[in-house]
Design an enzyme around this catalytic site. Sequence first.
Site, PDB file in Angstrom:
ATOM      1  N   GLU A  92       0.814  -1.218   0.000  1.00 26.26           N
ATOM      2  CA  GLU A  92       0.000   0.000   0.000  1.00 26.26           C
ATOM      3  C   GLU A  92       0.847   1.267   0.000  1.00 26.26           C
ATOM      4  O   GLU A  92       0.448   2.285  -0.570  1.00 26.26           O
ATOM      5  CB  GLU A  92      -0.968  -0.002   1.185  1.00 26.26           C
ATOM      6  CG  GLU A  92      -2.244  -0.816   0.955  1.00 26.26           C
ATOM      7  CD  GLU A  92      -2.041  -2.306   1.142  1.00 26.26           C
ATOM      8  OE1 GLU A  92      -0.925  -2.715   1.533  1.00 26.26           O
ATOM      9  OE2 GLU A  92      -2.993  -3.078   0.891  1.00 26.26           O
TER      10      GLU A  92
ATOM     11  N   HIS B   7     -11.825  -4.948   9.105  1.00 24.77           N
ATOM     12  CA  HIS B   7     -12.298  -4.825   7.720  1.00 24.77           C
ATOM     13  C   HIS B   7     -13.653  -4.123   7.647  1.00 24.77           C
ATOM     14  O   HIS B   7     -14.351  -4.253   6.645  1.00 24.77           O
ATOM     15  CB  HIS B   7     -12.442  -6.205   7.065  1.00 24.77           C
ATOM     16  CG  HIS B   7     -11.167  -6.795   6.562  1.00 24.77           C
ATOM     17  ND1 HIS B   7     -10.164  -7.197   7.394  1.00 24.77           N
ATOM     18  CD2 HIS B   7     -10.726  -7.063   5.306  1.00 24.77           C
ATOM     19  CE1 HIS B   7      -9.173  -7.696   6.674  1.00 24.77           C
ATOM     20  NE2 HIS B   7      -9.476  -7.625   5.406  1.00 24.77           N
TER      21      HIS B   7
END
Lengths: 325, 325, 341, 341
Positions: free
Chosen positions: B60, B129
């Site tokens: 990322e 999440h």
Amino acid sequence: MAELTYRDAVAAAIAQEMKRDESVVFLGEDVAAAGGVFKATVGLLEQFGPKRVRDCPISEQAILGAAMGAAMTGLKPIAEIMFSDFLAVCWDIVANEIAKIRYMTDGQVSMPLVIRTANGAGSRFGAQHSQAVENWAMMIPGLKVVAPAFPADVKGLLAAAIRDPDPVLFFEQKSLYPMKGEVPDGEYVDQLGKAKVLRQGKDVTIVALALMVHRALDAAAILEKEYGISATVVDVRSLVPLDTQTILTEVAKTGRLVTIEENPRLCGWGAEIASIAAEECFWDLDGPIHRITTPHIPLPAADLLEDNTIPSVERIVREIRQQID
Amino acid sequence: MAELTYRDAVAAAIAQEMKRDESVVFLGEDVAAAGGVFKATVGLLEQFGPKRVRDCPISEQAILGAAMGAAMTGLKPIAEIMFSDFLAVCWDIVANEIAKIRYMTDGQVSMPLVIRTANGAGSRFGAQHSQAVENWAMMIPGLKVVAPAFPADVKGLLAAAIRDPDPVLFFEQKSLYPMKGEVPDGEYVDQLGKAKVLRQGKDVTIVALALMVHRALDAAAILEKEYGISATVVDVRSLVPLDTQTILTEVAKTGRLVTIEENPRLCGWGAEIASIAAEECFWDLDGPIHRITTPHIPLPAADLLEDNTIPSVERIVREIRQQID
Amino acid sequence: MSASTKSKKTTGALPEIGRETRLELYRLQLELRYCEKRAYDLFLQNLIKGTSHLSLGQEAIAAAFGVAMRPDDYTFCTYRGHAHTLARGASMEGVLGELMGRQCGLLGGKGGSMHLTDVAKGVMGSYAIIGAHLPIAAGAAWSAQYRGTKQVAVCFFGDGTTNIGAFHEALNFSVVWKLPVVFVCENNLYMEYTPISAVTAVANPASDRASAYGLPSINVDGNDADEMYLTAMAAIEKARDGGGPSLIEARTYRHSGHSRADPGKYRPEGELEKWLKLDPVVTYRERLLKFGFNDPTLKDVENEVHRKVDAATATAKASALPLIADIEKNVWADGSAAWRN
Amino acid sequence: MSASTKSKKTTGALPEIGRETRLELYRLQLELRYCEKRAYDLFLQNLIKGTSHLSLGQEAIAAAFGVAMRPDDYTFCTYRGHAHTLARGASMEGVLGELMGRQCGLLGGKGGSMHLTDVAKGVMGSYAIIGAHLPIAAGAAWSAQYRGTKQVAVCFFGDGTTNIGAFHEALNFSVVWKLPVVFVCENNLYMEYTPISAVTAVANPASDRASAYGLPSINVDGNDADEMYLTAMAAIEKARDGGGPSLIEARTYRHSGHSRADPGKYRPEGELEKWLKLDPVVTYRERLLKFGFNDPTLKDVENEVHRKVDAATATAKASALPLIADIEKNVWADGSAAWRN
Ligand SMILES: Cc1ncc(C[n+]2csc(CCOP(=O)(O)OP(=O)(O)O)c2C)c(N)n1
Ligand SMILES: Cc1ncc(C[n+]2csc(CCOP(=O)(O)OP(=O)(O)O)c2C)c(N)n1
Ligand SMILES: [Mg+2]
Ligand SMILES: [Mg+2]
């Protein structure tokens, strides 16, 4: 009572706790042999040895990951993140792992650790080394958040944070490091989650944190002397747990709330306190709630610009006068 | 007007902008060949080829770093961070680099990029999440922050975000992906920084975002029908820039403000709006400001627990009734 | 890459694998296999909500470590962690109950399938954000080293994980501090849907990087429980004896999609079929027969495991839903979620 | 490590260095040297507030790249970036003015010493958080590749930076995408105060890790401007020709402390003295004399550079302080800082 600097109070608290509890260990970058870039941990390596006081590579994720793994298996680590801005490079470990694991495992895992970090402006270091990011931490469920304004609180609250069974983010305002103050001798442990009323007034309650506490006190003195405005000053000290009782009681007494935040405007901790007051002591309020914050911009580096960006005593005086008049 | 899903509106907006501007590129994990784990970018690789639509390693920091470097040298990248929770692993690039470079360089560097990410709860994915982290982004000076509630807004605001010369964090609420709605045909571009009044009422102004907009509307319908309480519903749509005009105007009309946030309580965006209202339309308020938020806890995974953690229609109805009565 | 051919030698000096161990390796692989299959069935019955990431096809790795580890050693898993959790002896109803969001679940429904944890069994958590648990495992190893307990931390992760920053930091840190930690990369050829070869600078994402941390390159057939076991024993022994970390790359394949949502369409034709022929459970059974175990013995084991899975399923199904009143419990050590007084 | 011995060969095929280039290398090193010294003096006069990280002793690296790069190539620096910024032709008063917080500063005082940037000269920023600029440099290289401009991005960083996650991600990413980027690790033996050897698993923090990204190991004497120049030319050429990234490890030493605050007490006795003998500026002058340059020519250059530094200092000192009214400018592209309507 001895006079200690804010800086030396850090080492004093760590030494106090390392002496009484062998499970306390300390790690970070340049913290051991060099005693920290702010010299806040000088002497610890000599006193406790290289097994307990450890220098690390530039690997913040590994540092906090290691601290976390150690905390869940019986140690009580203190990890230093050199500048609070660098929390961003290990934010996953802080916000997603350390903060959440006890809850996700329904209490199976304990997380007794402290992350110490140098926070805030005043050193002309620019936008990546001067941020006040206590609101980053406050935002994350599962973290306790402490930010002392005085040497005594550094010692007492850091000791309390080390003993606390939950993860604590401990923000040291870097321009306060040279500040001197009386610190209780001998073993000294304070309590997390207690705000302090530093000054009692009638017209307005100023709620501040860390460096801003000093400016609030200075402003209050000027307001009193020059404008006849009498201000209560509350030092929040701990954002989580938050001492809403003290804050709401003091706001109710004066009917006015002004928060003074070093963090940039949007979603700062003052917003949270304002929203609590606007709900829970709405009927006690005699006028709008006012927030004084750093504007919502990255911090400029040059001294003149930096000084005119974070809330100054003059600005606090001026804005409170405008509010009250 | 065609009916599109929220999911398909994402691809439609990206395709529209890629067609008109060759400097628009798109990168992320599993976004090209697979069309994204939420299938929101299906077909883009086929239409625009592997030079413009690119799959990335699980890196990322590299993804957003690459997007940033490209944005400052002539491209207009759209980067996907698969789940908004993962912003934590690249938070330095977001908060310290992308957000600050224009200011730090006094305007030398431009940063026209969009970070799209799947945000929020409802899928029983658990605490790592499912977070709603729009307040993380709002907190950082230098970021624009958008969170659409309807397919048409997905298309119009995403297109606007891509054309915007500043960095935009674009939060897609993941449980809205299957939702259908009318979307204008042909080229469609909305404007950032405009809230929408979805429903006009007399008793209370509800300010909501993304998934919570739908719950606010449902609650407003019930409040009206069953309890005779008439609510205005404002969809904030864009947290930065914030349409304080619309919000304050609507709050002033009803004299009551309730915010409905999916993010956890402390320093949520609702706190910011509450603090603005408590300052700027204090004298128009007829009662306390109330915030309905996810409690300040990590999110539990099991469906029953998750459903009882984020604000539900029943809870909204119940708490607004308590406020108003 | 020359170093990687050397890797098998590390297992050369080790003792033969005893018959009991072999049977245990078989039994454990079956447990993981049958339980994962059951999880899949429960999905289809809509008894499991949310997502789930199965280890079907990768059982030999978790099983080998399960047998090789000492009870007080530490395991760190990913979201694909059911197998590794069960392999340490966590209760099967605890696992299935958690997937189903029941009170009997290991985490009372709070964690879900991606966060299985059983501290009493040394399972120190399952982590759903790629890479995070590698430094955390290093920290547990540091704690063991500090306390002098000779415990070892074993950390499982996938090929895709080798490309994230935390991997690099954890490896360097662990070597510098000579920590008793074993990093096990299960290379199943894919991150989610993207082939690992498309996004990685080297052919063997873990073992080709071992030298960057001064470590020997270790490649092992992750579908061969015996080879895995010997490799695990060697690495654990090394760690326990103060020899520091290891990085193991075990090649394997997942039979199902990445997660519940994934039909696995990105696989080239014939790939799955090829790997099904290398099914660790099937091939291990064949080997045991060759090594003189008889069919009825193995059938007994199989039946026993089937019964265990059925019993665990029944218990989990019968377990109550979690209490809504418990939502705001266990944020803090005092059991509360209070952020104010 | 065997690969590292090969590294020098890469420079073998390159053309000789011309006399003009040599003189330019000398001139540029002097500029960096004298300007950094001036910065130090300005500190002592309290005209520079805040921190500052000097490149004294490391000038050969920045100078060599300055000479080797095309004007439209991109430079990415760290907080220790004065030299790299000047080496691309950024104005010296712009640099000194920024350190002094004046209007004439490159960033009008907003960025300060750690963030020097001059986009017009290809200096795409100085980054003060370790590791971040490596992936950003990769992004600029990606953009050049996409636009087909044959520009190359060069990214400078220190030895300590090789241990942070972003290093790993950037290297892998750049190789996989075959990006025109040159990563230059200036190994000056220390992170801040901690020796790099105490915190790193390998002896050469960058070059021993090149193989983890399928790259050749390149070690070069960072105090030798000629060797640096040839290495730079080779890596830039490779990148420009579509050959992908390079990772260069240049060994060097900083003569002063890490930053303004650091007296450098952690250095073992004699270390600084040893390295002062290898001073790149001094040794390069000696070499030029050996190569037939005469002393007056070199003196001329030296005087010219002295004059330039003096002039820049005077301009910067004379420059006004920034305007307080400008604090809330340039957050957004429209020049404002407005977050609301
Ligand atoms: C930081 C982060 N990025 C992305 C994801 C989404 N994600 C979940 S699993 C996965 C693939 C992981 O691949 P690998 O490491 O090979 O493990 P496998 O699933 O194959 O066992 C990805 C990208 C994540 N969970 N965390
Ligand atoms: C993420 C991060 N961690 C720590 C620091 C503090 N810091 C600034 S410079 C430095 C040392 C860097 O060493 P190296 O990469 O060798 O560069 P050098 O200073 O020697 O040029 C450190 C630790 C930082 N800026 N960013
Ligand atoms: Mg994989
Ligand atoms: Mg260095």
